[in-house]
Design a protein around this motif. Sequence first.
Motif, PDB file in Angstrom:
ATOM      1  N   HIS A   1      42.375  32.448  17.696  1.00  0.00           N
ATOM      2  CA  HIS A   1      42.511  31.170  17.004  1.00  0.00           C
ATOM      3  C   HIS A   1      43.952  30.676  17.065  1.00  0.00           C
ATOM      4  O   HIS A   1      44.892  31.477  17.067  1.00  0.00           O
TER       5      HIS A   1
ATOM      6  N   VAL B   1      44.443  27.601  10.123  1.00  0.00           N
ATOM      7  CA  VAL B   1      43.590  27.526  11.314  1.00  0.00           C
ATOM      8  C   VAL B   1      43.480  26.072  11.771  1.00  0.00           C
ATOM      9  O   VAL B   1      43.204  25.169  10.972  1.00  0.00           O
TER      10      VAL B   1
ATOM     11  N   LEU C   1      42.311  22.660  12.817  1.00  0.00           N
ATOM     12  CA  LEU C   1      41.064  22.012  12.400  1.00  0.00           C
ATOM     13  C   LEU C   1      40.117  21.743  13.571  1.00  0.00           C
ATOM     14  O   LEU C   1      38.904  21.651  13.379  1.00  0.00           O
TER      15      LEU C   1
ATOM     16  N   VAL D   1      37.272  24.383  14.006  1.00  0.00           N
ATOM     17  CA  VAL D   1      36.316  24.608  12.925  1.00  0.00           C
ATOM     18  C   VAL D   1      35.200  23.574  13.022  1.00  0.00           C
ATOM     19  O   VAL D   1      35.456  22.380  13.194  1.00  0.00           O
TER      20      VAL D   1
ATOM     21  N   SER E   1      33.642  29.087  12.713  1.00  0.00           N
ATOM     22  CA  SER E   1      34.595  29.027  13.815  1.00  0.00           C
ATOM     23  C   SER E   1      33.898  28.528  15.074  1.00  0.00           C
ATOM     24  O   SER E   1      32.778  28.949  15.383  1.00  0.00           O
TER      25      SER E   1
ATOM     26  N   ILE F   1      42.305  27.286   6.348  1.00  0.00           N
ATOM     27  CA  ILE F   1      42.359  26.291   7.413  1.00  0.00           C
ATOM     28  C   ILE F   1      43.446  25.268   7.073  1.00  0.00           C
ATOM     29  O   ILE F   1      43.932  25.223   5.943  1.00  0.00           O
TER      30      ILE F   1
END
Length: 404
Positions: free
Chosen positions: A181, A352, A354, A357, A364, A377
Amino acid sequence: MNLHKDIIIIGGGAAGFFAAINIAEKSTDLSVAVLERGKVGLQKVKISGGGRCNVTHAEFIPSELVNNYPRGEKELLGPFHTFMTGDTISWFEERGVELKIEEDGRIFPVTDSSQTIIDCFLNESKKHGVEVFYNQSVKSFKIIGQGFAIQTNNGQFTCNKLVIATGSNPKIWKLLEDLGHNIVSPVPSLFTFDIKDRRITDIPGVVAKDVEVTVMGTDLVSEGPLLFTHVGMSAPAILKLSAFGAVELSKMNYIFKIEVNFIKQDFESCIEQLKDFKLGFAKKTIVNSTQFDLPKRLWKQLVLASNINETERWADTNKQQLEALTLQLTKAEFNVTGKSTFKEEFVTAGGVNLKEVNFKTFESKRIPNLYFAGEVINVDAVTGGFNFQNAWTGAYIVAKNINK
């Protein structure tokens, strides 16, 4: 310890417990566990809202609610149509937690105690068979087949689906990065401005009800109440700027200038009013005849900063003094020299990416059966209960998708 659970949630905070309860409540055949690194969980809930827990905010239109998220505005619009403020209120009240809306829109339990929310989560977890494992600091997690293996300081856990609800945790972000990620580097959000200025040194605690603040040389502007503190400025007008300008202000190393319009009028209309006051209050001293509904102590400091002494009457002022006072009222400049954390509630922008997502499921896009809820996130909000609403919404949608 070596245990297998259908669902494991890393993070015993608001989002983690909310997801666990909603999964377990709807599906009696799934085993659900929460891994919390501390001796007790829900510590952010405990201190939030000054110990009262600002559960959410009385904004009931999704397109309006998203305006309170500097990062996540576009992505949260769909999720808020699935679960938002009204749903949050119903969820808690159905479980015996009565809520109240305060004048500024913030929503709290009627008990004014965050312990009410904590007790609700712990009771519901126990009721629906959610196992909570404390003192479980996660060292690693890896993909095994269609599931995951999680190594903590006290054992190993395996699961079919993994939910990450750890908030702004650099160690967890690093582990997610190792799995592929992309992590947006965190910077502080929701902070107050450090300002040393003779105009505000002696007025901590004074609040200007409605001002406009601009970060000079940028497009950053906000409105709202402004609080003078022992170290500078705070309250919504400043906190909104710090949230929406989190990345930009970080690049400036938190050294910049702001311009404050204390009366939200332009220079021309203000000076015309001052000329009227000069005629209407001719024999009164300026310092003692506060105008524009400003706090008396603030008015005095702005007057003195305009080269007007404490005994000077309106009739005695000259053009230069009136112009100087107009500038203090509509274009007062202050040098910001740093930032301070807002109370004990530390919020960061970052997490994380965006784009990685799926906001229909909060799963994920890169790793099947891996889900996110809360501030892990790159979503953050202004103060007022909005960060919790993001947590409830994400956790609910995670649970809904897992229970399909």
